[in-house]
Design an enzyme around this catalytic site. Structure first.
Site, PDB file in Angstrom:
ATOM      1  N   ASN A  50       0.829  -1.212   0.000  1.00 28.24           N
ATOM      2  CA  ASN A  50       0.000   0.000   0.000  1.00 28.24           C
ATOM      3  C   ASN A  50       0.861   1.259   0.000  1.00 28.24           C
ATOM      4  OD1 ASN A  50      -2.330  -1.515   0.081  1.00 28.24           O
ATOM      5  ND2 ASN A  50      -2.828  -1.055   2.206  1.00 28.24           N
ATOM      6  N   ARG A 377     -11.879  -3.820 -13.674  1.00 27.78           N
ATOM      7  CA  ARG A 377     -10.695  -4.666 -13.562  1.00 27.78           C
ATOM      8  C   ARG A 377     -11.093  -6.090 -13.928  1.00 27.78           C
ATOM      9  NH1 ARG A 377      -6.900  -1.509 -11.049  1.00 27.78           N
ATOM     10  NH2 ARG A 377      -7.674   0.017  -9.550  1.00 27.78           N
ATOM     11  N   ARG A 407      -6.064   2.081 -12.799  1.00 28.54           N
ATOM     12  CA  ARG A 407      -4.645   2.214 -12.502  1.00 28.54           C
ATOM     13  C   ARG A 407      -3.969   0.872 -12.257  1.00 28.54           C
ATOM     14  NH1 ARG A 407      -4.635   6.224  -8.793  1.00 28.54           N
ATOM     15  NH2 ARG A 407      -4.090   7.791 -10.328  1.00 28.54           N
ATOM     16  N   HIS A 437     -16.621   3.883 -13.630  1.00 26.27           N
ATOM     17  CA  HIS A 437     -16.347   3.097 -12.429  1.00 26.27           C
ATOM     18  C   HIS A 437     -17.574   2.304 -11.977  1.00 26.27           C
ATOM     19  CE1 HIS A 437     -15.150   2.604  -8.058  1.00 26.27           C
ATOM     20  NE2 HIS A 437     -14.048   2.226  -8.683  1.00 26.27           N
ATOM     21  N   TYR A 467     -12.509  -9.415  -1.547  1.00 28.81           N
ATOM     22  CA  TYR A 467     -13.208  -8.151  -1.310  1.00 28.81           C
ATOM     23  C   TYR A 467     -14.648  -8.449  -0.895  1.00 28.81           C
ATOM     24  CZ  TYR A 467      -9.635  -5.514  -4.004  1.00 28.81           C
ATOM     25  OH  TYR A 467      -8.482  -4.944  -4.467  1.00 28.81           O
ATOM     26  N   ARG A 563     -13.585   2.463   5.623  1.00 29.05           N
ATOM     27  CA  ARG A 563     -12.365   1.661   5.632  1.00 29.05           C
ATOM     28  C   ARG A 563     -11.113   2.505   5.450  1.00 29.05           C
ATOM     29  NH1 ARG A 563     -11.842  -0.724   0.572  1.00 29.05           N
ATOM     30  NH2 ARG A 563     -10.037   0.573   0.176  1.00 29.05           N
ATOM     31  N   HIS A 591     -15.272  -3.532   1.108  1.00 27.07           N
ATOM     32  CA  HIS A 591     -15.372  -2.817  -0.160  1.00 27.07           C
ATOM     33  C   HIS A 591     -16.795  -2.411  -0.522  1.00 27.07           C
ATOM     34  CE1 HIS A 591     -14.723  -2.392  -4.658  1.00 27.07           C
ATOM     35  NE2 HIS A 591     -13.705  -1.728  -4.174  1.00 27.07           N
TER      36      HIS A 591
END
Length: 688
Positions: A50, A377, A407, A437, A467, A563, A591
């Site tokens: 991270n 993704r 990304r 998104h 997730y 989170r 998530h």
């Protein structure tokens, strides 16, 4: 705790500072003795990974602002400089805790029969194994480069870890040559032969240290010293504005530019001698704002996420295999089941295979006319894509919206888009200036009700194992028609479009959320039921932050589960105000986004893809849907309730960064994730 008075919004915590507090919560999990040892290793890896991405992206952006030669941006540059200094200060503080935690976990592993040994600790038998391992697996992969032969490390990747080597020439005068090379990507850890029932593991770094004479064979050196270093580049892509270039070419070009981004963070073994350190720094051309950090013997601890378990399942979390929902695991048609009533999945508690089965059925069912899906993704060997390709080959009209700017997944998404196009799928790359998104699916039927899926997370098999995300599957016409309109908007953004049920950004999502908060304020003042309960990843949008404060000051109880980034502060509120924020770190990444409003007693529940950040509300196409089915509403409320009662895995998010443990009047006896899993098992036993 409040920001200085010259801050334009004294109650607003900068998102990047709040991110550092969030990442510290992950480090705190690695410190907990109640967490299984190998999971503590994984948390150490997550923390390191991270931090690496944070510097590559967020700190890189801040440095760009600082270096921006524009007088009109002087205020922004000054603020960015303050933030970077604060980040560096926190990072320096946390790195000491991190190194201490690493050492304590290594010691605990040894006490449990898992020994991570260095090159100096290997016995003769292990050294013999190391020699053979190097010759069989690494020989020829490592080619040293002399520092004297290069001007800069421009072409070296920041994804690698490097060794800087000081080689001693023969003779009495002790003269040295200096070289570097990348540590090969062959798995970071090597398992050595067991001894007396105990396991031994070695960093590949130390395998290489033991083999330096092999690497420099024939050069005549009498001794070597090797020290690890790693640097982080600016990962923000340079996308040119040449309209003659297609989007695929632009993204591909941007990926290449990322690899040449300026170095902005350098970590090195603190025992590296000054003369060797000078050689390395001289080739990186770091600026004053960049971070130069002393570290330990090993760099880039993200590999701890793949630390070998040596068969020690007792040192890992107790398995919670995904549950097959009885109501969906039938031999009949899932399309018909969804037409009967709304259905939902909560992964990874429920098996993602139910969603894959729905796509598979849609790809082959003759009643299906078309499939439209937005993908952000994609898994490496995506079964989602395979179903879409099969649908196109079966003569169905398939439209896929792929976000090429996801990304670090740009290359993968480009490859998948090309494969889809080759199969006859219509591929769209979204709207210029807006990331897509949203996570939505539209299944058009030749007769009867169409089907729609709205998810809080990616349609990604790998993510669905780690997730927590909710997927609503519905045939409700008022929802499916709006989902169809979202795809129309993506395809023709210049055409006017309105949505009756869905909250869609950048259209009116923010306005509608503000309207619902205003309604809670009015209802509270009128003596009607009023409260706000929200579970999201991030809250940093200044408008929404201000609006939450307004509701709290007016007496509306606000309970949040956040989170990651959170720009709200809960300290210093007037007496009687109720604002509490719980941050949960556990085995799964939290998530799902769930929004609950009392609405004067007519409770409203929403789920969707959007966090409350400027990028989500203003600069992306996001979708949030109302939940109408009573049973699904009950489940969404339960998820939030369990999160607010989680005192074992939850930490107080108050803007201070202390991350103290949470307490409440009615705590769960376990973490919320374990409690939810047991709840879903009970439902299956009851046949629900």
């Amino acid at each position: 705790m409040r920001m200085k008075k010259n801050n334009p919004n004294p109650d607003y915590l900068e998102r990047d500072i709040s991110w550092m507090y969030f990442n510290r919560r992950i480090l705190q999990e690695a410190c907990k003795s109640t967490v299984p040892l190998l999971e503590r290793m994984s948390f150490l890896g997550i923390y390191s990974n991270n931090l690496d991405e944070f510097f590559r992206v967020r700190v890189a952006s801040l440095n760009r602002i600082i270096e921006w030669d524009d007088k009109s941006a002087a205020k922004e540059a000054k603020n960015a400089e303050k933030i970077v200094k604060a980040i560096s200060k926190l990072n320096s503080c946390y790195i000491n805790d991190y190194e201490a935690t690493v050492e304590s976990v290594y010691k605990a592993l040894a006490d449990n029969g898992l020994h991570l040994i260095s090159d100096t600790e290997a016995d003769s038998g292990q050294l013999s194994f190391i020699r053979s391992y190097y010759r069989d697996n690494l020989d020829g992969l490592i080619v040293p480069v002399w520092f004297s032969a290069v001007k800069r490390l421009d072409y070296e990747s920041d994804e690698n870890i490097y060794f800087a080597v000081k080689a001693c020439r023969p003779g009495e005068n002790k003269k040295f040559d200096y070289a570097y090379f990348a540590i090969p990507v062959k798995g970071r850890f090597v398992r050595l032969p067991d001894k007396e029932g105990e396991s031994y593991i070695m960093y590949i770094d130390d395998i290489i240290r033991c083999s330096l004479d092999e690497i420099f064979i024939g050069c005549g050196y009498t001794g070597f010293e090797a020290y690890a270093f790693k640097f982080t580049r600016d990962a923000e892509m340079e996308i040119d504005n040449d309209r003659r270039s297609g989007i695929l070419q632009k993204i591909s070009k941007g990926i290449k530019s990322r690899k040449k981004g300026e170095p902005l963070r350098f970590i090195y073994d603190e025992k590296m001698p000054p003369d060797l350190l000078k050689k390395v720094l001289g080739k990186l051309d770091l600026e004053n704002n960049d971070s130069i950090l002393k570290g330990g013997r090993y760099q880039n601890h993200k590999d701890l996420m793949q630390f070998p378990d040596c068969g020690r399942k007792d040192l890992k979390f107790k398995p919670m295999p995904p549950i097959m929902r009885t109501v969906l695991d039938v031999r009949g048609s899932m399309l018909d089941l969804i037409r009967e009533s709304d259905r939902f999945l909560h992964v990874p508690y429920h098996s993602f295979s139910h969603f894959l089965r729905l796509l598979h059925e849609a790809a082959t069912d003759r009643r299906v006319r078309s499939i439209k899906i937005s993908l952000y993704r994609l898994a490496k060997d995506s079964r989602v894509v395979k179903s879409l390709i099969a649908a196109a080959r079966n003569g169905k009209k398939v439209t896929v919206v792929i976000e090429l700017l996801a990304r670090f997944d740009e290359e993968s998404n480009i490859l998948w888009s090309q494969k889809l196009q080759e199969a006859g799928v219509k591929v769209m790359y979204g709207v210029e200036g807006l990331k897509v998104h949203s996570k939505i699916v539209f299944i058009g039927m030749k007769q009867g009700s169409d089907i729609a899926c709205i998810s809080t997370g990616n349609f990604h098999e790998g993510n669905a194992r780690t997730y927590t995300d909710c997927i609503l599957m519905t045939a409700a016409r008022r929802i499916t028609e709006d989902v169809g309109r979202v795809f129309d908007f993506i395809e023709k953004p210049y055409m006017p479009v309105s949505f009756r049920e869905l909250l869609v950004s950048p259209n009116e999502m923010k306005k509608r959320f503000i309207s619902m908060i205003n309604a809670e304020i009015r209802n509270h003042l009128a003596g009607k039921p009023a409260y706000i309960r929200i579970k999201v990843n991030h809250i940093t949008d200044p408008v929404m932050v201000k609006k939450i404060y307004e509701a709290v000051y007016k007496g509306v109880p606000v309970d949040l589960i956040v989170r990651g980034n959170c720009s709200l502060r809960t300290t210093g509120l007037p007496e009687g105000c109720h604002l509490r924020i719980n941050g949960i770190i556990d085995r799964y990444l939290e998530h799902s986004r769930i929004f609950i409003f009392a609405a004067g007693g007519q409770e409203k529940v929403f789920i969707g893809s959007a966090d409350w950040m400027p990028r989500n509300l203003d600069n992306r196409i996001e979708v949030v849907t109302p939940v109408y089915d009573p049973l699904i509403k009950k489940e969404m409320k339960l998820i939030v309730d369990y999160g607010l009662r989680d005192t074992l895995q939850g930490r107080i998010v108050d803007g201070s960064g202390d991350n103290r443990q949470w307490c409440c009047d009615d705590p769960l006896t376990t973490g919320s994730q374990e409690a939810l899993y047991m709840h879903y098992l009970d439902l299956e036993q009851e046949g629900q």
